[in-house]
Design a protein around this motif. Structure first.
Motif, PDB file in Angstrom:
ATOM      1  N   THR A 140      43.333  57.167  -7.891  1.00  0.00           N
ATOM      2  CA  THR A 140      44.425  56.493  -8.583  1.00  0.00           C
ATOM      3  C   THR A 140      45.597  57.454  -8.737  1.00  0.00           C
ATOM      4  N   ALA A 141      46.724  56.916  -9.148  1.00  0.00           N
ATOM      5  CA  ALA A 141      47.878  57.770  -9.406  1.00  0.00           C
ATOM      6  C   ALA A 141      47.601  58.732 -10.546  1.00  0.00           C
ATOM      7  N   GLU A 142      46.715  58.342 -11.441  1.00  0.00           N
ATOM      8  CA  GLU A 142      46.403  59.181 -12.606  1.00  0.00           C
ATOM      9  C   GLU A 142      45.452  60.326 -12.268  1.00  0.00           C
ATOM     10  N   ASN A 143      44.574  60.149 -11.265  1.00  0.00           N
ATOM     11  CA  ASN A 143      43.554  61.185 -11.036  1.00  0.00           C
ATOM     12  C   ASN A 143      43.697  61.936  -9.721  1.00  0.00           C
ATOM     13  N   ILE A 144      44.664  61.565  -8.871  1.00  0.00           N
ATOM     14  CA  ILE A 144      44.722  62.140  -7.532  1.00  0.00           C
ATOM     15  C   ILE A 144      44.869  63.656  -7.561  1.00  0.00           C
ATOM     16  N   ASN A 145      45.712  64.169  -8.406  1.00  0.00           N
ATOM     17  CA  ASN A 145      45.926  65.618  -8.429  1.00  0.00           C
ATOM     18  C   ASN A 145      44.720  66.356  -8.995  1.00  0.00           C
ATOM     19  N   THR A 149      42.526  69.378  -7.089  1.00  0.00           N
ATOM     20  CA  THR A 149      42.407  70.735  -7.633  1.00  0.00           C
ATOM     21  C   THR A 149      40.971  71.050  -8.042  1.00  0.00           C
ATOM     22  N   GLU A 150      40.223  70.041  -8.465  1.00  0.00           N
ATOM     23  CA  GLU A 150      38.816  70.263  -8.809  1.00  0.00           C
ATOM     24  C   GLU A 150      38.009  70.737  -7.603  1.00  0.00           C
ATOM     25  N   GLU A 151      38.448  70.368  -6.411  1.00  0.00           N
ATOM     26  CA  GLU A 151      37.761  70.786  -5.190  1.00  0.00           C
ATOM     27  C   GLU A 151      38.314  72.091  -4.627  1.00  0.00           C
ATOM     28  N   GLY A 152      39.230  72.720  -5.359  1.00  0.00           N
ATOM     29  CA  GLY A 152      39.740  74.021  -4.955  1.00  0.00           C
ATOM     30  C   GLY A 152      40.914  73.985  -3.999  1.00  0.00           C
ATOM     31  N   PHE A 153      41.592  72.852  -3.893  1.00  0.00           N
ATOM     32  CA  PHE A 153      42.731  72.715  -2.987  1.00  0.00           C
ATOM     33  C   PHE A 153      44.025  72.671  -3.789  1.00  0.00           C
ATOM     34  N   SER A 154      45.016  73.429  -3.333  1.00  0.00           N
ATOM     35  CA  SER A 154      46.322  73.442  -3.992  1.00  0.00           C
ATOM     36  C   SER A 154      47.318  74.143  -3.075  1.00  0.00           C
ATOM     37  N   TRP A 170      52.160  54.553  -4.356  1.00  0.00           N
ATOM     38  CA  TRP A 170      52.094  55.166  -5.683  1.00  0.00           C
ATOM     39  C   TRP A 170      51.260  56.437  -5.662  1.00  0.00           C
ATOM     40  N   LEU A 171      50.278  56.505  -4.774  1.00  0.00           N
ATOM     41  CA  LEU A 171      49.476  57.726  -4.666  1.00  0.00           C
ATOM     42  C   LEU A 171      50.308  58.872  -4.109  1.00  0.00           C
ATOM     43  N   TRP A 172      51.061  58.609  -3.045  1.00  0.00           N
ATOM     44  CA  TRP A 172      51.906  59.676  -2.506  1.00  0.00           C
ATOM     45  C   TRP A 172      52.994  60.066  -3.503  1.00  0.00           C
ATOM     46  N   GLU A 173      53.548  59.087  -4.186  1.00  0.00           N
ATOM     47  CA  GLU A 173      54.574  59.406  -5.176  1.00  0.00           C
ATOM     48  C   GLU A 173      54.021  60.339  -6.248  1.00  0.00           C
ATOM     49  N   SER A 174      52.778  60.163  -6.650  1.00  0.00           N
ATOM     50  CA  SER A 174      52.176  60.969  -7.719  1.00  0.00           C
ATOM     51  C   SER A 174      51.684  62.327  -7.253  1.00  0.00           C
ATOM     52  N   LEU A 175      51.488  62.497  -5.954  1.00  0.00           N
ATOM     53  CA  LEU A 175      50.880  63.730  -5.434  1.00  0.00           C
ATOM     54  C   LEU A 175      51.802  64.932  -5.627  1.00  0.00           C
ATOM     55  N   ASP A 176      51.305  65.955  -6.318  1.00  0.00           N
ATOM     56  CA  ASP A 176      52.044  67.217  -6.414  1.00  0.00           C
ATOM     57  C   ASP A 176      51.123  68.434  -6.429  1.00  0.00           C
TER      58      ASP A 176
END
Length: 288
Positions: A140-145, A149-154, A170-176
Motif C-alpha cells: 500500500t502507499a502507507e507501507n511500501i517504504n 527498508t525492512e529488507e535492507g534496501f535503500s 499511488w505506490l510510485w508517488e509514495s515511494l521514497d
C-alpha cells in the motif's frame, strides 16, 4: 550481427535447459551488451529503443529493452526492486537476476507465487548460492517504504519495476525509500494521450471486485508523476502497456524523451480501446 544474436537467444532461454545452453544465452547477451557500448563509444547511430526488445523470461520484449538501457547508462550496484513480481516466468527482473547477477527484492501478494519463485531461484544454477530476497506482502502507499527498508534496501538502485494492476500510481508517488535509475511501470492503455487519470486510492483496492480491467493509471498520468520525480519517458514495450522511464541526470543526449502518443499506436491498443473504453469510462477515475 544483432539479428544473429537475437536468433541465437531463442535457443537458450530457460533455466531447465542444459548448462551449455544457459551459458550460451549469457554469452550472447553479453556480446550484444558490449556491442551497444562500443557503438556508443564511437558515436555510431544507435538502434531505435523499440527495436532492441526480446524476451528471455519477460512477458513480451522487456528483457531486451532493459538490456539496451543498461548498456547505455551502465549498471551501478545492480540492485533491483520488483513490486508484484509474480512468477519468474513472465517476470520483468528474472533475466537481470539470473543472467546479470542483480541483487533483488521481489515483493508479491500471493503466498503461493512467492513459494514457487523461491523454488525456482533455489534450483537455478546462477542464483542458488545467493537468491533474491522474497517478501510476501500486500503493498500500500502507507507501507511500501517500510517494506523495502525492512529488507535492507535503500538509496540508489538500478531498477524499480511496478506491475500491481491496482493503485500503481499511488505506490510510485509514495515511494521514497529508494532512488531508481530506471523505472518500468504497467499503464492502462485504454486512455487517450491527453487523459491523465488513475483509479482512486484505496489500500484494499481489488480490481476484480469492480471490473477486471479497472486498474492502474493512464500513461499521461505516469508521465506527469515521472516528471515531478525527475524522470522522462523513453519508450514502451512492443504491445504498448509497459513504460520505461530514465532518471533525467542519465543519458539525456542518446535516450531522448518520447511522446505519450508514440506508445499508444499498436493495433492491440487501438482494438482494446474501441472494445472496452466505453464500459470502463462508466467507472470512477480520478484526474491527476
Amino acid at each position: 550481427m544483432k539479428d544473429f544474436l537475437l536468433r541465437k537467444l531463442g535457443n537458450a532461454l530457460d533455466a531447465s535447459l542444459p548448462f551449455e545452453s544457459r551459458q550460451n544465452s549469457q554469452l550472447i547477451q553479453r556480446n550484444l551488451f558490449f556491442q551497444y557500448q562500443e557503438m556508443l563509444s564511437r558515436g555510431a547511430v544507435l538502434p531505435c529503443f523499440r527495436d532492441t526488445g526480446f524476451r528471455v523470461y519477460s512477458q513480451t520484449d522487456e528483457d531486451g529493452l532493459l538490456l539496451y538501457l543498461f548498456a547505455l547508462i551502465g549498471f551501478t550496484n545492480r540492485v533491483v526492486l520488483d513490486i508484484a513480481a509474480g512468477l519468474p516466468s513472465g517476470g520483468n527482473t528474472t533475466n537481470l537476476i539470473t543472467n546479470w547477477g542483480c541483487h533483488a527484492l521481489l515483493v508479491e501478494g500471493s503466498a503461493q507465487l512467492v513459494a514457487e519463485a523461491g523454488v525456482f531461484y533455489q534450483r537455478h544454477a546462477d542464483t542458488w548460492l545467493s537468491p533474491p530476497r522474497l517478501r510476501q506482502a500486500w503493498v500500500t502507499a502507507e507501507n511500501i517504504n517500510q517494506l523495502i527498508t525492512e529488507e535492507g534496501f535503500s538509496g540508489e538502485i538500478d531498477l524499480f519495476s511496478l506491475d500491481v494492476d491496482g493503485v500503481d500510481y499511488w505506490l510510485w508517488e509514495s515511494l521514497d525509500a529508494v532512488l531508481p535509475r530506471v523505472v518500468m511501470v504497467e499503464y492502462q492503455d485504454l486512455f487517450y494521450p491527453d487523459e491523465s487519470v488513475t483509479v482512486p486510492y484505496r489500500p484494499d483496492f481489488d480490481r476484480f471486485s469492480v471490473h477486471p480491467d479497472y486498474f492502474g493509471a493512464s500513461l499521461s498520468a505516469f508521465v506527469k508523476l515521472a516528471r515531478r520525480k525527475g524522470y522522462r519517458l523513453v519508450g514502451c514495450n512492443r504491445y504498448g502497456f509497459n513504460a520505461f522511464f530514465v532518471r533525467n541526470d542519465l543519458a539525456g543526449s542518446f535516450l531522448p524523451e518520447v511522446s505519450v502518443q508514440s506508445c499508444l499506436t499498436h493495433p492491440k491498443v487501438l482494438a482494446a480501446r474501441d472494445a472496452k473504453r466505453a464500459e470502463l469510462l462508466e467507472l470512477p477515475w480520478e484526474v491527476v
